[in-house]
Design a protein around this motif. Structure first.
Motif, PDB file in Angstrom:
ATOM      1  N   ARG A  88       9.649  74.832 104.278  1.00 30.94           N
ATOM      2  CA  ARG A  88       8.315  75.061 103.884  1.00 30.94           C
ATOM      3  C   ARG A  88       7.453  75.728 105.026  1.00 30.94           C
ATOM      4  O   ARG A  88       6.761  76.770 104.894  1.00 30.94           O
ATOM      5  CB  ARG A  88       7.502  74.088 103.241  1.00 30.94           C
ATOM      6  N   ALA A  89       7.704  74.885 106.042  1.00 28.97           N
ATOM      7  CA  ALA A  89       6.924  75.380 107.386  1.00 28.97           C
ATOM      8  C   ALA A  89       7.527  76.786 107.992  1.00 28.97           C
ATOM      9  O   ALA A  89       6.504  77.474 108.312  1.00 28.97           O
ATOM     10  CB  ALA A  89       7.028  74.175 108.308  1.00 28.97           C
ATOM     11  N   ALA A  90       8.650  77.044 107.994  1.00 29.19           N
ATOM     12  CA  ALA A  90       9.036  78.460 108.149  1.00 29.19           C
ATOM     13  C   ALA A  90       8.475  79.455 107.560  1.00 29.19           C
ATOM     14  O   ALA A  90       8.195  80.450 107.789  1.00 29.19           O
ATOM     15  CB  ALA A  90      10.582  78.119 108.249  1.00 29.19           C
ATOM     16  N   TRP A  91       8.624  79.159 106.178  1.00 26.40           N
ATOM     17  CA  TRP A  91       7.757  80.039 105.317  1.00 26.40           C
ATOM     18  C   TRP A  91       6.408  80.306 105.473  1.00 26.40           C
ATOM     19  O   TRP A  91       5.982  81.507 105.643  1.00 26.40           O
ATOM     20  CB  TRP A  91       8.065  79.882 103.734  1.00 26.40           C
ATOM     21  N   ASP A  92       5.760  79.278 105.742  1.00 24.54           N
ATOM     22  CA  ASP A  92       4.114  79.395 105.914  1.00 24.54           C
ATOM     23  C   ASP A  92       4.122  80.240 107.129  1.00 24.54           C
ATOM     24  O   ASP A  92       2.800  80.633 107.301  1.00 24.54           O
ATOM     25  CB  ASP A  92       3.634  77.720 106.122  1.00 24.54           C
ATOM     26  N   ALA A  93       4.932  80.082 108.182  1.00 25.13           N
ATOM     27  CA  ALA A  93       4.653  80.802 109.325  1.00 25.13           C
ATOM     28  C   ALA A  93       4.695  82.223 109.441  1.00 25.13           C
ATOM     29  O   ALA A  93       4.284  83.241 110.064  1.00 25.13           O
ATOM     30  CB  ALA A  93       5.653  80.216 110.239  1.00 25.13           C
ATOM     31  N   VAL A  94       5.226  82.966 108.055  1.00 27.12           N
ATOM     32  CA  VAL A  94       5.356  84.398 107.983  1.00 27.12           C
ATOM     33  C   VAL A  94       4.972  84.704 106.760  1.00 27.12           C
ATOM     34  O   VAL A  94       4.579  86.216 106.673  1.00 27.12           O
ATOM     35  CB  VAL A  94       6.914  84.637 107.688  1.00 27.12           C
TER      36      VAL A  94
ATOM     37  N   HIS B 139       9.638  93.234 104.564  1.00 23.03           N
ATOM     38  CA  HIS B 139      10.793  92.349 104.999  1.00 23.03           C
ATOM     39  C   HIS B 139      10.411  90.804 104.754  1.00 23.03           C
ATOM     40  O   HIS B 139      11.344  90.093 104.334  1.00 23.03           O
ATOM     41  CB  HIS B 139      11.031  92.601 106.536  1.00 23.03           C
ATOM     42  N   VAL B 140       9.174  90.410 104.557  1.00 24.79           N
ATOM     43  CA  VAL B 140       9.042  88.987 104.356  1.00 24.79           C
ATOM     44  C   VAL B 140       9.100  88.917 103.072  1.00 24.79           C
ATOM     45  O   VAL B 140       9.742  88.103 102.247  1.00 24.79           O
ATOM     46  CB  VAL B 140       7.736  88.706 104.775  1.00 24.79           C
TER      47      VAL B 140
ATOM     48  N   TYR C 269      -1.122  87.053  93.342  1.00 24.41           N
ATOM     49  CA  TYR C 269       0.153  86.658  93.922  1.00 24.41           C
ATOM     50  C   TYR C 269      -0.085  85.898  95.380  1.00 24.41           C
ATOM     51  O   TYR C 269       0.002  86.643  96.202  1.00 24.41           O
ATOM     52  CB  TYR C 269       0.927  87.994  94.128  1.00 24.41           C
ATOM     53  N   ASP C 270      -0.604  84.583  95.172  1.00 23.74           N
ATOM     54  CA  ASP C 270      -1.220  84.113  96.529  1.00 23.74           C
ATOM     55  C   ASP C 270      -0.197  83.160  97.074  1.00 23.74           C
ATOM     56  O   ASP C 270       1.178  83.197  96.895  1.00 23.74           O
ATOM     57  CB  ASP C 270      -2.270  83.084  96.028  1.00 23.74           C
ATOM     58  N   ARG C 271      -0.571  82.473  98.120  1.00 24.57           N
ATOM     59  CA  ARG C 271       0.470  81.732  99.241  1.00 24.57           C
ATOM     60  C   ARG C 271       1.202  80.563  97.977  1.00 24.57           C
ATOM     61  O   ARG C 271       2.607  80.315  98.151  1.00 24.57           O
ATOM     62  CB  ARG C 271      -0.226  80.879  99.997  1.00 24.57           C
ATOM     63  N   ALA C 272       0.401  80.048  97.091  1.00 21.60           N
ATOM     64  CA  ALA C 272       0.951  78.843  96.327  1.00 21.60           C
ATOM     65  C   ALA C 272       2.189  79.514  95.203  1.00 21.60           C
ATOM     66  O   ALA C 272       2.969  78.912  95.380  1.00 21.60           O
ATOM     67  CB  ALA C 272      -0.201  78.290  95.442  1.00 21.60           C
ATOM     68  N   VAL C 273       1.759  80.697  95.047  1.00 25.15           N
ATOM     69  CA  VAL C 273       3.071  81.291  94.180  1.00 25.15           C
ATOM     70  C   VAL C 273       4.190  81.701  95.003  1.00 25.15           C
ATOM     71  O   VAL C 273       5.456  81.351  94.609  1.00 25.15           O
ATOM     72  CB  VAL C 273       2.541  82.833  93.352  1.00 25.15           C
ATOM     73  N   LEU C 274       4.220  82.421  96.455  1.00 30.30           N
ATOM     74  CA  LEU C 274       5.084  82.499  97.097  1.00 30.30           C
ATOM     75  C   LEU C 274       5.790  81.359  97.307  1.00 30.30           C
ATOM     76  O   LEU C 274       7.200  81.205  97.440  1.00 30.30           O
ATOM     77  CB  LEU C 274       4.337  83.203  98.367  1.00 30.30           C
TER      78      LEU C 274
ATOM     79  N   GLU D 155      15.219  90.420 110.641  1.00 33.18           N
ATOM     80  CA  GLU D 155      14.168  91.283 111.312  1.00 33.18           C
ATOM     81  C   GLU D 155      13.292  90.338 112.277  1.00 33.18           C
ATOM     82  O   GLU D 155      13.258  89.129 111.771  1.00 33.18           O
ATOM     83  CB  GLU D 155      13.436  91.758 110.098  1.00 33.18           C
ATOM     84  N   PRO D 156      12.833  90.746 113.233  1.00 34.66           N
ATOM     85  CA  PRO D 156      12.089  89.670 114.171  1.00 34.66           C
ATOM     86  C   PRO D 156      11.011  88.971 113.296  1.00 34.66           C
ATOM     87  O   PRO D 156      10.744  87.620 113.768  1.00 34.66           O
ATOM     88  CB  PRO D 156      11.367  90.783 115.214  1.00 34.66           C
ATOM     89  N   VAL D 157      10.214  89.591 112.313  1.00 34.18           N
ATOM     90  CA  VAL D 157       9.230  88.860 111.448  1.00 34.18           C
ATOM     91  C   VAL D 157       9.528  87.639 110.874  1.00 34.18           C
ATOM     92  O   VAL D 157       8.935  86.838 110.690  1.00 34.18           O
ATOM     93  CB  VAL D 157       8.440  89.841 110.794  1.00 34.18           C
ATOM     94  N   LEU D 158      10.967  87.709 110.525  1.00 36.96           N
ATOM     95  CA  LEU D 158      11.468  86.662 109.645  1.00 36.96           C
ATOM     96  C   LEU D 158      12.233  85.346 110.830  1.00 36.96           C
ATOM     97  O   LEU D 158      12.765  84.515 110.218  1.00 36.96           O
ATOM     98  CB  LEU D 158      12.636  87.047 108.811  1.00 36.96           C
ATOM     99  N   GLU D 159      12.027  85.574 112.114  1.00 37.57           N
ATOM    100  CA  GLU D 159      12.625  84.575 112.993  1.00 37.57           C
ATOM    101  C   GLU D 159      12.297  83.091 112.717  1.00 37.57           C
ATOM    102  O   GLU D 159      13.510  82.349 112.481  1.00 37.57           O
ATOM    103  CB  GLU D 159      12.377  84.735 114.428  1.00 37.57           C
ATOM    104  N   PRO D 160      11.367  82.574 112.227  1.00 35.91           N
ATOM    105  CA  PRO D 160      11.185  81.106 111.744  1.00 35.91           C
ATOM    106  C   PRO D 160      12.174  80.732 110.825  1.00 35.91           C
ATOM    107  O   PRO D 160      12.716  79.808 110.501  1.00 35.91           O
ATOM    108  CB  PRO D 160       9.735  80.909 111.550  1.00 35.91           C
ATOM    109  N   VAL D 161      12.230  81.698 109.613  1.00 44.04           N
ATOM    110  CA  VAL D 161      12.888  81.540 108.482  1.00 44.04           C
ATOM    111  C   VAL D 161      14.692  81.540 108.722  1.00 44.04           C
ATOM    112  O   VAL D 161      15.207  80.826 108.250  1.00 44.04           O
ATOM    113  CB  VAL D 161      12.684  82.474 107.370  1.00 44.04           C
ATOM    114  N   ARG D 162      14.913  82.445 109.479  1.00 48.26           N
ATOM    115  CA  ARG D 162      16.189  82.842 110.076  1.00 48.26           C
ATOM    116  C   ARG D 162      16.865  81.438 110.592  1.00 48.26           C
ATOM    117  O   ARG D 162      17.801  81.056 110.466  1.00 48.26           O
ATOM    118  CB  ARG D 162      16.505  83.997 110.916  1.00 48.26           C
TER     119      ARG D 162
END
Length: 320
Positions: free
Chosen positions: A161-167, A250-251, A131-136, A293-300
């Motif tokens: 995509r950039a927001a998700w890649d950051a987390v 959370h991610v 379940y790697d980055r490509a699947v996510l 949640e703070p960890v998701l700030e780029p996605v939020r």
């Protein structure tokens, strides 16, 4: 729900000749299920028609689970060329209906489900794809592939995509386990020896938080925040999971629910299954809880800039 061609001959070859075949269930894929009855005996016929479906992954994952004492249904017979599999019948007591009918048992039922995941974590991941980055990424993209166009929202796909890649690093760190991927109240059966498992054919090797997300952020059933908190505490006590685990939880919660919003929209738009669109408000509520949640700030930040709050919900309504 007409029985598949060749079902009678298959059952005859499996020693179930003359058995009655009754519709049991369909799902979001091409798979269908029938109950087979002969006197007091019961079994389940899975119809996984090729080329759309392939029962081999189900058999492989089920075998891996059974070898380690987990509740996969026994395979009584199979015809892989026709996509027919005869399975042990777990009965009708699904966790979802039992918890709805008997609220006093809800916590104990979820405790049993959490305990299965804690036990699963003690086993190294099976021989399944990662379940790697490509699947996510591919799964998260389903929201911008299907939901956003369906509701008429032009969005910044590169920024998404950039927001998700950051987390995503939080969901890729640490140990990997066998991830069943659809571990929730409608796929858990109450059987004599504990819980029977269903719908695990898409298993991958990934982060242990994913199946906990599936269970506690259930797209088809409301899970109260207090119950989620209690079950997370039980899992942490059993496994020693720490802050890194919670960040991954959370991610993966946000990622899974972004995926589900996209899948349910696709089931409506492409496959004509409007009932799935009506489930999206619940999924958005879970997604928004994790985005806080703070960890998701780029996605939020991406969601705040691209998907107004008023356009988050049932895509049939948000599109009008």
């Amino acid at each position: 729900m007409t029985p598949p061609a060749g079902a009678a001959a298959f059952l005859d070859s499996a020693g179930w000749g003359g058995a009655a075949i009754m519709p049991l269930a369909g799902d979001a894929s091409f798979r269908r299920y029938f109950r087979v009855a002969r006197g007091a005996e019961r079994a389940v016929l899975m119809d996984a028609p090729p080329p759309e479906e392939d029962p081999r992954p189900f058999l492989a994952v089920g075998g891996w689970l059974a070898e380690r004492g987990f509740g996969a249904p026994a395979v009584l017979a199979s015809d892989l060329g026709r996509g027919l599999v005869l399975l042990e019948d777990f009965g009708d007591a699904r966790l979802r209906e039992v918890a709805d009918a008997e609220p006093g048992r809800e916590a104990a039922l979820y405790e049993a489900a959490v305990d299965v995941l804690a036990e699963l974590r003690t086993h190294p991941a099976g021989p399944f794809a990662p379940y790697d980055r490509a699947v996510l990424r591919r799964e998260a993209d389903l929201l911008v592939d299907w939901y956003c166009p369906a509701v008429g929202l032009p969005v910044d796909r590169d920024g998404y995509r950039a927001a998700w890649d950051a987390v995503f690093e939080h969901a890729l760190a640490g140990e990997t386990v066998t991830v069943l991927r659809d571990y929730h109240a409608e796929n858990l059966m109450l059987v004599k020896d504990g819980l029977g498992l269903l719908d695990f054919q898409d298993a991958l090797a990934g982060h242990p938080a994913y199946d906990l997300v599936s269970l506690l952020k259930d797209a088809r059933r409301d899970v109260a925040p207090a119950l989620e908190t209690a079950m997370l505490a039980r899992y942490v006590a059993a496994t020693g999971a720490g802050e890194d685990f919670m960040r991954a939880y959370h991610v993966l919660g946000a990622q899974r629910n972004a995926k589900i919003v996209g899948i349910f929209t696709r089931l409506w738009k492409r496959d004509g299954k409007a009932r799935y669109a009506a489930l999206c408000p619940r999924v958005w509520a879970y997604l928004e809880r994790d985005l806080a949640e703070p960890v998701l700030e780029p996605v939020r930040r991406w969601f705040d800039a691209n998907v107004p709050a008023a356009r988050r919900g049932d895509p049939m309504m948000a599109a009008s």
